[in-house]
Enzyme design. Structure first.
Site, PDB file in Angstrom:
ATOM      1  N   GLY A   1      -6.625  -6.241   1.071  1.00 52.07           N
ATOM      2  CA  GLY A   1      -5.292  -6.046   1.640  1.00 52.07           C
ATOM      3  C   GLY A   1      -4.614  -7.379   1.901  1.00 52.07           C
ATOM      4  O   GLY A   1      -3.444  -7.584   1.550  1.00 52.07           O
TER       5      GLY A   1
ATOM      6  N   GLY B   1     -12.479  -4.065   1.564  1.00 52.48           N
ATOM      7  CA  GLY B   1     -13.878  -3.646   1.678  1.00 52.48           C
ATOM      8  C   GLY B   1     -14.258  -2.704   0.548  1.00 52.48           C
ATOM      9  O   GLY B   1     -15.358  -2.782  -0.004  1.00 52.48           O
TER      10      GLY B   1
ATOM     11  N   LYS C   1     -13.973 -12.428   7.237  1.00 50.48           N
ATOM     12  CA  LYS C   1     -15.094 -11.550   7.627  1.00 50.48           C
ATOM     13  C   LYS C   1     -16.398 -11.937   6.920  1.00 50.48           C
ATOM     14  O   LYS C   1     -16.821 -11.291   5.969  1.00 50.48           O
ATOM     15  CB  LYS C   1     -14.739 -10.100   7.281  1.00 50.48           C
TER      16      LYS C   1
ATOM     17  N   ARG D   1       0.831  -1.216   0.000  1.00 45.01           N
ATOM     18  CA  ARG D   1       0.000   0.000   0.000  1.00 45.01           C
ATOM     19  C   ARG D   1       0.864   1.264   0.000  1.00 45.01           C
ATOM     20  O   ARG D   1       0.401   2.327  -0.444  1.00 45.01           O
ATOM     21  CB  ARG D   1      -0.951  -0.015   1.191  1.00 45.01           C
TER      22      ARG D   1
HETATM   23  N1  LIG Z   1      -9.915 -21.026   7.981  1.00 44.78           N
HETATM   24  C1  LIG Z   1      -9.570 -19.856   8.513  1.00 44.78           C
HETATM   25  N2  LIG Z   1      -9.716 -19.637   9.832  1.00 44.78           N
HETATM   26  C2  LIG Z   1      -9.351 -18.455  10.371  1.00 44.78           C
HETATM   27  N3  LIG Z   1      -8.847 -17.406   9.671  1.00 44.78           N
HETATM   28  C3  LIG Z   1      -8.702 -17.589   8.347  1.00 44.78           C
HETATM   29  C4  LIG Z   1      -9.044 -18.809   7.713  1.00 44.78           C
HETATM   30  N4  LIG Z   1      -8.796 -18.679   6.400  1.00 44.78           N
HETATM   31  C5  LIG Z   1      -8.280 -17.452   6.226  1.00 44.78           C
HETATM   32  N5  LIG Z   1      -8.222 -16.787   7.383  1.00 44.78           N
HETATM   33  C6  LIG Z   1      -7.659 -15.448   7.648  1.00 44.78           C
HETATM   34  O1  LIG Z   1      -8.398 -14.477   6.974  1.00 44.78           O
HETATM   35  C7  LIG Z   1      -7.591 -13.295   6.976  1.00 44.78           C
HETATM   36  C8  LIG Z   1      -7.944 -12.419   5.811  1.00 44.78           C
HETATM   37  O2  LIG Z   1      -9.325 -12.157   5.816  1.00 44.78           O
HETATM   38  P1  LIG Z   1      -9.983 -10.793   5.268  1.00 44.78           P
HETATM   39  O3  LIG Z   1     -11.438 -11.068   5.164  1.00 44.78           O
HETATM   40  O4  LIG Z   1      -9.529  -9.666   6.145  1.00 44.78           O
HETATM   41  O5  LIG Z   1      -9.270 -10.660   3.816  1.00 44.78           O
HETATM   42  P2  LIG Z   1      -9.181  -9.442   2.786  1.00 44.78           P
HETATM   43  O6  LIG Z   1     -10.548  -9.028   2.390  1.00 44.78           O
HETATM   44  O7  LIG Z   1      -8.220  -9.841   1.728  1.00 44.78           O
HETATM   45  O8  LIG Z   1      -8.479  -8.273   3.600  1.00 44.78           O
HETATM   46  P3  LIG Z   1      -8.909  -6.729   3.951  1.00 44.78           P
HETATM   47  O9  LIG Z   1     -10.377  -6.714   4.251  1.00 44.78           O
HETATM   48  O10 LIG Z   1      -8.039  -6.416   5.155  1.00 44.78           O
HETATM   49  O11 LIG Z   1      -8.540  -5.907   2.781  1.00 44.78           O
HETATM   50  C9  LIG Z   1      -6.159 -13.778   6.909  1.00 44.78           C
HETATM   51  O12 LIG Z   1      -5.412 -13.164   7.943  1.00 44.78           O
HETATM   52  C10 LIG Z   1      -6.259 -15.293   7.089  1.00 44.78           C
HETATM   53  O13 LIG Z   1      -5.322 -15.817   8.007  1.00 44.78           O
HETATM   54  O1  LIG Z   2      -7.781  -2.386   5.225  1.00 41.46           O
HETATM   55  C1  LIG Z   2      -8.731  -1.813   4.670  1.00 41.46           C
HETATM   56  O2  LIG Z   2      -9.636  -2.453   4.053  1.00 41.46           O
HETATM   57  C2  LIG Z   2      -8.751  -0.291   4.630  1.00 41.46           C
HETATM   58  O3  LIG Z   2      -7.546   0.270   5.057  1.00 41.46           O
HETATM   59  C3  LIG Z   2      -9.908   0.245   5.457  1.00 41.46           C
HETATM   60  O4  LIG Z   2      -9.737  -0.079   6.808  1.00 41.46           O
HETATM   61  P1  LIG Z   2     -11.004  -0.178   7.772  1.00 41.46           P
HETATM   62  O5  LIG Z   2     -11.765  -1.429   7.347  1.00 41.46           O
HETATM   63  O6  LIG Z   2     -10.448  -0.288   9.174  1.00 41.46           O
HETATM   64  O7  LIG Z   2     -11.832   1.067   7.575  1.00 41.46           O
END
Ligand SMILES: Nc1ncnc2c1ncn2[C@@H]1O[C@H](COP(=O)(O)OP(=O)(O)OP(=O)(O)O)[C@@H](O)[C@H]1O
Ligand SMILES: O=C(O)[C@H](O)COP(=O)(O)O
Length: 399
Positions: free
Chosen positions: A356, A380, A206, A41
């Site tokens: 991310g 997000g 999430k 980033r």
């Molecule tokens: N089976 C699992 N159990 C627990 N955690 C998990 C599992 N599979 C993946 N993860 C975790 O999910 C996390 C990423 O999830 P997230 O939904 O935040 O991803 P992203 O959308 O790429 O990231 P961001 O929203 O930060 O941009 C990672 O840290 C990973 O370790």
């Molecule tokens: O990691 C992200 O998706 C952005 O930096 C936004 O962060 P936030 O979900 O804490 O608002």
């Protein structure tokens, strides 16, 4: 899109002017050492910040990091980011130890033309994320005082109605930075009429955040592959036992409903890697999804799932991937994410990686970033863009 760009700002001349740049420097940090584990980033804003430096602007960068609760919290300090940004720019970045206080005021006042300052974490101030317009506005007034113009290059935060994203552009001449423009340009290809088959891969942790996007994408996609921590709530909705895996109990009913309405488009794992504990050295085995032991938790998708998902991806012409397939940060549980990432790079398709953590996974696993069509800095933000939601940061630039 009637948004002014950095080039419009350059046409007016920026030499000697203070330009406030909202960036998303919310980088992952090592929990033990606090070191930056992925600087993607920071690199992503270099085209904008570098161009402003070259044009002789006084560049004031601001960002959030993590989710501090409206007050200073040392674990979320942007100081290490200032160091890394300076290394990448090849010139020191002046760090203000507060966001709008004495340190920020003097740091900005002392900037010479072509120099860069980074303010401390925006979220150390309650006004940044406040739902109260007056409180947000008061903070935005203080921030806006540091700029003669505002550049939004924080694509990862454009879905947040926060002071630095939404209220500051109402107070200053505003333009979109290079990163925001590029992200919007690429993601808009997925919302128009994507070439088919259009396959979306969702993972990560999430579930509740991502259910709305599943709902919105179902009519549009040809296949939706679900892995990562979020798949267990769906497996539970199919009546399977998931042991101690990540589970959002109050979402099970919604997942059941989505599965019923999906017309068979949703593909779930058929095997998973289960472990005794959430730890890198935990004992682990691969099991069928109907055989998850009650005392174990799923931390990755299994090889048969990777093969099935890869087959679907090999047919695709457009791919969007958000969220790792497993806990890729631990080598024992990284194979699923690696397998899916490799399948995406092999497909003869236009592919976008959003998120991310997903982007960090691509780099952490040593995959060739150039084999993806685009790696978005927004998690997000890219999902909400695809959902077709109005994004406050973009709307503020359009005004
Ligand atoms: N089976 C699992 N159990 C627990 N955690 C998990 C599992 N599979 C993946 N993860 C975790 O999910 C996390 C990423 O999830 P997230 O939904 O935040 O991803 P992203 O959308 O790429 O990231 P961001 O929203 O930060 O941009 C990672 O840290 C990973 O370790
Ligand atoms: O990691 C992200 O998706 C952005 O930096 C936004 O962060 P936030 O979900 O804490 O608002």
């Amino acid at each position: 899109m009637s948004i002014r760009t950095l080039d419009d700002l350059f046409a007016e001349g920026v030499s000697g002017r203070r330009v406030l740049v909202r960036a998303d420097l919310n980088v992952p940090l090592d929990k033990q050492t606090g070191a930056i584990t992925d600087d993607g980033r920071i690199r992503a804003v270099l085209p904008t910040v570098g161009a402003l430096v070259e044009a002789g602007a006084k560049v004031v960068v601001c960002s959030h990091l993590g989710r501090p609760k409206g007050a200073p919290d040392p674990q979320f300090s942007l100081r290490p980011v200032a160091g890394r940004l300076g290394e990448l720019l090849g010139a020191p970045v002046h760090f203000a130890t507060d966001t709008v206080g004495d340190s920020a005021r003097s740091t900005v006042a002392d900037l010479a033309d072509g120099q860069v300052a980074l303010l401390e974490n925006l979220r150390f101030n309650a006004g940044e994320t406040s739902k109260d317009e007056a409180e947000r506005g008061a903070f935005a007034d203080q921030l806006a005082a540091f700029g003669d113009a505002y550049v939004d290059d924080a694509f990862g935060a454009v879905h947040r109605k926060h002071a630095s994203v939404y209220d500051v552009p109402a107070r200053l001449p505003h333009v979109a930075g290079r990163l925001v423009l590029r992200e919007v340009e690429v993601l808009s290809k997925l919302t128009g009429d994507p070439e088919r088959p259009y396959v979306v891969v969702l993972g990560g942790s999430k579930v509740s955040d991502k259910l709305a996007v599943i709902e919105a994408l179902l009519p549009t996609v040809d296949r939706l592959l679900i892995g990562g921590g979020m798949c267990f709530t769906f497996l539970k909705a199919q009546g399977l036992e998931v042991g101690t895996s990540l589970l959002e109990k109050d979402m099970v009913e919604t997942c059941r409903n989505l599965l019923e309405r999906s017309g068979g488009k949703i593909m779930l794992p058929v095997d998973v890697v289960v472990a005794d504990a959430f730890a890198p050295d935990a004992a682990h085995d691969t099991v069928r999804v109907d055989g998850i032991p009650s005392h174990r938790l799923g931390l990755d998708v299994g090889p048969e799932t990777v093969a099935g998902f890869s087959a679907a991806l090999s047919q695709a012409k457009t791919i969007f991937w958000n969220g790792p397939m497993g806990v890729f940060e631990m080598p024992a549980f990284a194979a699923g994410t690696r397998g899916i990432a490799e399948a995406i790079t092999k497909a003869d398709a236009f592919s976008v990686v959003g998120g991310g953590d997903s982007a960090a996974a691509v780099r952490a696993l040593g995959l060739d970033e150039s084999s993806f069509g685009h790696i978005s800095t927004g998690g997000g933000a890219s999902l909400e863009y695809l959902e077709g939601k109005a994004l406050p940061g973009i709307a503020a630039l359009e005004n």
